[in-house]
Design an enzyme around this catalytic site. Structure first.
Site, mmCIF file in Angstrom:
data_model
loop_
_atom_site.group_PDB
_atom_site.id
_atom_site.type_symbol
_atom_site.label_atom_id
_atom_site.label_comp_id
_atom_site.label_asym_id
_atom_site.label_seq_id
_atom_site.Cartn_x
_atom_site.Cartn_y
_atom_site.Cartn_z
ATOM 1 N N TYR A 105 44.874 48.261 38.835
ATOM 2 C CA TYR A 105 45.513 46.981 38.528
ATOM 3 C C TYR A 105 46.963 47.249 38.147
ATOM 4 O O TYR A 105 47.243 47.803 37.085
ATOM 5 C CB TYR A 105 44.730 46.308 37.392
ATOM 6 C CG TYR A 105 45.182 44.922 36.965
ATOM 7 C CD1 TYR A 105 46.242 44.252 37.567
ATOM 8 C CD2 TYR A 105 44.518 44.274 35.926
ATOM 9 C CE1 TYR A 105 46.634 42.991 37.161
ATOM 10 C CE2 TYR A 105 44.894 43.002 35.501
ATOM 11 C CZ TYR A 105 45.958 42.378 36.117
ATOM 12 O OH TYR A 105 46.345 41.125 35.699
ATOM 13 N N LYS A 107 44.633 45.853 42.726
ATOM 14 C CA LYS A 107 45.123 44.485 42.541
ATOM 15 C C LYS A 107 46.582 44.596 42.145
ATOM 16 O O LYS A 107 46.926 45.266 41.161
ATOM 17 C CB LYS A 107 44.344 43.771 41.440
ATOM 18 C CG LYS A 107 44.868 42.365 41.157
ATOM 19 C CD LYS A 107 44.404 41.828 39.825
ATOM 20 C CE LYS A 107 45.124 40.508 39.524
ATOM 21 N NZ LYS A 107 44.939 40.073 38.140
ATOM 22 N N VAL A 118 43.552 37.560 43.933
ATOM 23 C CA VAL A 118 43.023 37.239 42.606
ATOM 24 C C VAL A 118 43.946 36.175 42.023
ATOM 25 O O VAL A 118 45.074 36.462 41.635
ATOM 26 C CB VAL A 118 42.959 38.477 41.707
ATOM 27 C CG1 VAL A 118 42.404 38.101 40.326
ATOM 28 C CG2 VAL A 118 42.093 39.557 42.345
#
Length: 296
Positions: A134, A162, A205
């Site tokens: 992330y 992400k 996301v």
């Protein structure tokens, strides 16, 4: 389950006393799935992970996983500042039923790239569950450089990243890795959603999909069908919500909107406060734009 499409960065419902509201979390998860989202990303930035205890993250994961009931993947935030702490929490979240775990970079301290590589590699080798890196340097002060991501893509259990950095060149570099290795890229900047899909991102996301899931699911479906003109129309529809959310620290406006819509999100945890009357009025105008009914 395949991780792709619109994955909601779900807010974490709290009662008025700021305690965890698991019943509302289950109802919210079910509502989002019924609206068509393809996955749930819990205990992330919009889920106020930084204000949750480890035990609360475990209980939240159990509740959302129960509500999802195998319909969509549940990705839980496991990233902590320390390697040992992250491994301990990752084991608990795996046992709680998470389908995959997200590993935000350490924050406050700023490890170098070799530190990051060893940190993520050690975690992935210690817990048998899929992990997503992330990248959100604006919040953590620490960027996962593409070269580091490329090395980590070879580590078993690290399945992708992400990217919420907002620098599309960096995301493109991650996407180039995904074209050569078994590694997916999830866009984490809502403004770049369609651009990311066009470039090869597997999913997005999306915080905004808490409030307007249908618009974003339709955007993704349009993209898959090749109807890029209508997909761009859907992408443009996201902007009034995006602008409204910037009126307060996240996720205050999001929770206000959801509460008004009848989807119980409760309050933010302090020090973040819920919106003022002026921002509430702006939130009403935003919901009016989308023709979303709400209560005052």
């Amino acid at each position: 389950m395949e991780i792709k499409g619109i994955i909601t960065a779900m807010v974490t419902p709290f009662h008025e006393d700021e305690s965890l509201d698991l019943d509302s979390a289950k109802k919210m998860a079910n509502w989002l799935i019924e609206k068509g989202v393809h996955g749930l990303f819990i205990a992330g930035t919009n889920g106020e992970f930084h204000l949750l205890t480890d035990d609360e993250k475990v209980e939240l994961t159990k509740a959302v996983k129960e509500a999802a009931n195998g319909r969509v993947p549940v990705i839980a935030g496991a990233g902590c500042c320390g390697t040992k702490h992250t491994i301990e929490l990752s084991k608990k979240l795996k046992e709680a039923g998470a389908d995959a775990l997200s590993l935000v970079t350490p924050y406050y301290l700023v490890p170098n790239q070799e530190d990051l590589y060893q940190h993520f590699k050690t975690i992935a080798e210690s817990v048998d569950i899929p992990f997503l890196l992330y990248n959100i340097p604006g919040q953590t002060g620490c960027k996962i450089e593409p070269d580091t991501a490329n090395r980590l893509a070879d580590v078993k259990n690290i399945i992708g990243i992400k990217d919420s950095g907002g620098d599309f060149d960096t995301q493109l570099a991650y996407i180039e890795i995904s074209k050569k290795k078994d590694f997916i890229v999830l866009n984490g900047s809502d403004s770049l959603m369609l651009k990311a899909f066009k470039a090869g991102a597997a999913g997005s996301v999306a915080a905004t999909s808490n409030v307007i899931p249908e618009i974003e699911v339709e955007l993704y479906e349009d993209f898959l069908k090749g109807d890029l003109e209508h997909a761009q129309h859907q992408r443009d529809l996201m902007d009034p919500l995006r602008m409204a959310l910037k009126k307060c620290v996240a996720p205050a406006v999001m929770k206000q909107a959801l509460n008004m819509m009848g989807v119980t999100a409760g309050v933010t945890r302090r020090p973040v406060q819920m919106p003022t009357e002026e921002v509430i009025q702006n939130t009403k105008e935003m919901l009016d734009f989308y023709n979303i009914s709400y209560t005052n």
